[in-house]
Write a protein that holds these residues in place. Structure first.
Motif, mmCIF file in Angstrom:
data_model
loop_
_atom_site.group_PDB
_atom_site.id
_atom_site.type_symbol
_atom_site.label_atom_id
_atom_site.label_comp_id
_atom_site.label_asym_id
_atom_site.label_seq_id
_atom_site.Cartn_x
_atom_site.Cartn_y
_atom_site.Cartn_z
ATOM 1 N N LEU A 226 -47.882 17.469 -16.179
ATOM 2 C CA LEU A 226 -49.071 18.249 -15.846
ATOM 3 C C LEU A 226 -48.958 18.878 -14.460
ATOM 4 N N VAL A 227 -48.475 18.120 -13.469
ATOM 5 C CA VAL A 227 -48.364 18.680 -12.126
ATOM 6 C C VAL A 227 -47.295 19.767 -12.094
ATOM 7 N N ALA A 228 -46.223 19.601 -12.887
ATOM 8 C CA ALA A 228 -45.193 20.635 -12.939
ATOM 9 C C ALA A 228 -45.730 21.902 -13.588
ATOM 10 N N ALA A 229 -46.463 21.752 -14.694
ATOM 11 C CA ALA A 229 -47.002 22.923 -15.388
ATOM 12 C C ALA A 229 -48.054 23.641 -14.552
ATOM 13 N N ALA A 230 -48.956 22.864 -13.923
ATOM 14 C CA ALA A 230 -49.987 23.473 -13.084
ATOM 15 C C ALA A 230 -49.368 24.189 -11.889
ATOM 16 N N SER A 231 -48.380 23.556 -11.264
ATOM 17 C CA SER A 231 -47.713 24.176 -10.113
ATOM 18 C C SER A 231 -46.973 25.434 -10.525
ATOM 19 N N ALA A 232 -46.312 25.391 -11.691
ATOM 20 C CA ALA A 232 -45.570 26.553 -12.163
ATOM 21 C C ALA A 232 -46.493 27.747 -12.392
ATOM 22 N N LEU A 233 -47.637 27.511 -13.029
ATOM 23 C CA LEU A 233 -48.572 28.610 -13.272
ATOM 24 C C LEU A 233 -49.164 29.136 -11.972
ATOM 25 N N LEU A 234 -49.490 28.230 -11.045
ATOM 26 C CA LEU A 234 -50.047 28.659 -9.760
ATOM 27 C C LEU A 234 -49.054 29.523 -8.989
ATOM 28 N N LEU A 235 -47.807 29.035 -8.851
ATOM 29 C CA LEU A 235 -46.807 29.783 -8.104
ATOM 30 C C LEU A 235 -46.425 31.065 -8.817
ATOM 31 N N LEU A 236 -46.377 31.028 -10.145
ATOM 32 C CA LEU A 236 -46.079 32.240 -10.900
ATOM 33 C C LEU A 236 -47.147 33.302 -10.655
ATOM 34 N N GLY A 237 -48.407 32.892 -10.687
ATOM 35 C CA GLY A 237 -49.483 33.836 -10.441
ATOM 36 C C GLY A 237 -49.446 34.410 -9.044
ATOM 37 N N LEU A 238 -49.120 33.565 -8.043
ATOM 38 C CA LEU A 238 -49.076 34.026 -6.660
ATOM 39 C C LEU A 238 -47.868 34.910 -6.388
ATOM 40 N N LEU A 239 -46.709 34.558 -6.965
ATOM 41 C CA LEU A 239 -45.490 35.309 -6.702
ATOM 42 C C LEU A 239 -45.463 36.658 -7.418
ATOM 43 N N GLU A 240 -46.019 36.720 -8.627
ATOM 44 C CA GLU A 240 -45.914 37.938 -9.435
ATOM 45 C C GLU A 240 -47.178 38.793 -9.421
ATOM 46 N N GLY A 241 -48.318 38.197 -9.024
ATOM 47 C CA GLY A 241 -49.555 38.964 -8.960
ATOM 48 C C GLY A 241 -49.456 40.097 -7.949
ATOM 49 N N GLY A 242 -49.874 41.283 -8.330
ATOM 50 C CA GLY A 242 -49.793 42.440 -7.451
ATOM 51 C C GLY A 242 -48.425 43.082 -7.422
ATOM 52 N N ILE A 243 -47.437 42.477 -8.118
ATOM 53 C CA ILE A 243 -46.075 43.028 -8.149
ATOM 54 C C ILE A 243 -45.713 43.410 -9.582
ATOM 55 N N ARG A 244 -45.644 42.424 -10.451
ATOM 56 C CA ARG A 244 -45.305 42.685 -11.854
ATOM 57 C C ARG A 244 -46.545 43.020 -12.680
ATOM 58 N N TRP A 245 -47.702 42.593 -12.178
ATOM 59 C CA TRP A 245 -48.952 42.933 -12.851
ATOM 60 C C TRP A 245 -50.068 42.965 -11.813
ATOM 61 N N PRO A 246 -51.158 43.687 -12.072
ATOM 62 C CA PRO A 246 -52.264 43.775 -11.100
ATOM 63 C C PRO A 246 -52.950 42.421 -10.940
ATOM 64 N N TRP A 247 -53.574 42.235 -9.766
ATOM 65 C CA TRP A 247 -54.304 40.991 -9.540
ATOM 66 C C TRP A 247 -55.443 40.845 -10.537
ATOM 67 N N TRP A 248 -56.155 41.925 -10.782
ATOM 68 C CA TRP A 248 -57.266 41.873 -11.741
ATOM 69 C C TRP A 248 -56.726 42.261 -13.110
ATOM 70 N N SER A 249 -56.028 41.328 -13.741
ATOM 71 C CA SER A 249 -55.436 41.565 -15.052
ATOM 72 C C SER A 249 -55.484 40.277 -15.852
ATOM 73 N N TRP A 250 -55.242 40.395 -17.154
ATOM 74 C CA TRP A 250 -55.274 39.199 -17.997
ATOM 75 C C TRP A 250 -54.125 38.257 -17.654
ATOM 76 N N GLN A 251 -52.983 38.816 -17.175
ATOM 77 C CA GLN A 251 -51.863 37.948 -16.805
ATOM 78 C C GLN A 251 -52.233 37.041 -15.634
ATOM 79 N N SER A 252 -52.874 37.619 -14.607
ATOM 80 C CA SER A 252 -53.298 36.803 -13.471
ATOM 81 C C SER A 252 -54.343 35.782 -13.892
ATOM 82 N N ALA A 253 -55.250 36.200 -14.773
ATOM 83 C CA ALA A 253 -56.288 35.275 -15.239
ATOM 84 C C ALA A 253 -55.681 34.097 -15.991
ATOM 85 N N VAL A 254 -54.676 34.376 -16.824
ATOM 86 C CA VAL A 254 -54.028 33.307 -17.583
ATOM 87 C C VAL A 254 -53.287 32.366 -16.643
#
Length: 506
Positions: A226-254
């Motif tokens: 659980l901590v690995a999955a939660a950390s992976a999603l958090l870091l993925l959202g922070l690293l790719e948000g605003g670069i590969r997809w907009p911050w206000w997008s379904w990808q960031s929300a997921v």
């Protein structure tokens, strides 16, 4: 090495010397060298590909995928660090360190023979899993074999490795790509990693230096996943948000929403297991909270300096790549110097005073950085980095010494791993925050995000790039002020015998 004085001042306490600080004295030099070499490998590999990307893309293709060469490595390293910290307390530091080196070397060999960009990204992720074990295990070994007085010098050596790697990594990547092959970036890890493992295997007798045996307990696999999955999603959202997809997008929300849901589920699960992977007392321990804040803020500030100072030096001040590297290298001078001399301060005045001194230097350096303009000298930029390095050195290294002194032997691994994880999350937050600030200013100056996205960095005029980077530097200054919070959280006395919060938590 410094010797422990007969009477320690308020703010510093030590337990009776163990065999780790007596019986292993003749072996500590080789052990320190092995840990430094191992950490140098994982630190350099985080940046060495920066100058080799063109050669890799020419050979393997996959231009649109190459950012994942960095993200995959950093992501798997970050999410595995807190788990490995717990395993170091359960199975021992030496087995975990050897496992980490072995995994890193195997990943390096596979990277060297990669046949496609997808394969290289996957093997970089494997490298990151090895790096995630090396970092907390190595830092915990330093806490085991050195006394409080001696750890300042040892931490100075480790800090010098991290600081120099940020400068040496891209240079080595360019040399290998231009004169040999980008694959040698990974082949070189094989002999160096094996050498570090052999030295550690021969010279580090962990059982002889243990103050108490490792207690084997059931592994909290549910919590680890659980901590690995939660950390992976958090870091993925922070690293790719605003670069590969907009911050206000379904990808960031997921990504960010999923991280929040999994974190809540993790807290619920951890409250029901006998030996959680991240015990609750970690978040109620005042010394650990202070060290966590210091590590997190340091991760944010370091990202802003190492990523944007070279760009400012080259694109705004007109300096060459070598001179721009000199400006960042000043950070690599200030940090190790402060880390190695911090022992004299916290042994005499206490850890809180040392952290306040670091916060002062950090704020001063960030202020100087925010005053840099198009007509400034490169030496002013270097001076800002030097003073900032002093600030980080007087905050980060003493914080690690304090947290390792404030917990018992059997909790040192998980405490160190949690601190390393906080620094990784800080770096990811820095990527997101500073990138959003710079992109926002550029878009405002060019008349919209679409116009800004169509312009390359080297095509931006100084009138646009300067205010964008100035805004980043002002944000760095604001973050540096948060170092004061870490100092305020640090208690006046540090040590298991005087930590009532730790006793209450148990």
């Amino acid at each position: 090495m410094h010797a422990v004085p007969p009477r320690l001042p308020p703010g510093v306490t030590t337990a009776a010397p163990t065999r780790a600080s007596v019986g292993l004295r003749s072996d500590r030099g080789p052990i320190l060298g092995s840990v430094m070499l191992s950490i140098a490998l994982i630190a350099i590999d985080a940046t060495i590909l920066a100058t080799a990307v063109p050669a890799i893309v020419r050979d393997l293709g996959g231009f649109t995928q190459f950012p994942w060469l960095f993200s995959a490595y950093l992501l798997t390293q970050a999410i595995s660090t807190p788990i490995y910290g717990k395993l170091a307390d359960t199975f021992g530091r030496k087995p975990l360190m050897l496992f980490g080196i072995g995994t890193f070397v195997v990943g390096s060999v596979l990277c060297a023979v990669s046949w496609s960009m997808g394969a290289l990204i996957a093997f970089r992720a494997l490298q990151g899993l090895g790096a995630g074990a090396i970092q907390p295990a190595g830092m915990t070994i330093m806490g085991d074999i050195y006394s409080v007085a001696e750890r300042a010098v040892a931490q100075g050596y480790i800090a010098s490795v991290w600081a120099m790697s940020a400068v040496v990594g891209p240079t080595l990547g360019g040399l290998f790509s231009d004169h040999l092959s980008w694959r040698w970036i990974f082949w070189i890890n094989l002999p160096l990693g094996l050498f570090a493992a052999v030295v550690l295997w021969i010279r580090f007798d962990e059982k002889a230096g243990m103050s108490e045996p490792h207690e084997r307990r059931p592994i909290d696999w549910a919590g680890a996943l659980l901590v690995a999955a939660a950390s992976a999603l958090l870091l993925l959202g922070l690293l790719e948000g605003g670069i590969r997809w907009p911050w206000w997008s379904w990808q960031s929300a997921v990504a960010l929403g999923g991280a929040a849901v999994l974190t809540l589920l993790f807290v619920r699960v951890e409250g029901r297991v006998a030996d959680p992977v991240l015990p609750g007392w970690l978040f109620r321990h005042r010394v650990l909270n202070a060290a966590t804040v210091a590590g997190f803020v340091a991760g944010v500030v370091m990202l802003g300096v190492t990523s944007y100072v070279p760009v400012y030096a080259q694109q705004v001040l007109g300096a060459g790549a070598t001179v721009a590297g000199f400006a960042v290298a000043a950070l690599a001078i200030g940090w190790p110097f402060a880390a190695s001399t911090s022992g004299r301060i916290y042994l005499r005045f206490g850890f809180r005073a040392c952290l306040f001194l670091g916060a002062f230097f950090g704020a001063a350096g960030a202020t100087i950085l925010s005053l840099v303009g198009p007509g400034s000298s490169i030496f002013l930029l270097a001076a800002a980095c030097l003073v900032l390095g002093l600030g980080l050195g007087y905050v980060v290294s003493p914080s690690i010494v304090a947290l390792q002194s404030a917990v018992e032997f059997r909790q040192r691994g998980v405490a160190t791993g949690a601190n390393m994880f906080a620094r990784s999350v800080g770096s990811a937050v820095g990527v997101a925050m500073f990138g959003a600030i710079a992109n926002g200013v550029v878009a405002d100056r060019l008349g919209g995000a679409d116009a800004a996205g169509a312009v390359k960095l080297e095509e931006l005029p100084v009138a646009v790039l300067d205010p964008a980077l100035q805004a980043v530097f002002l944000a760095v200054a604001g973050c540096a002020l948060l170092l004061v919070l870490g100092a305020l959280l640090m208690p006046s006395r540090v040590g298991p015998a005087h930590d009532s919060e730790r006793a209450t938590a148990e």
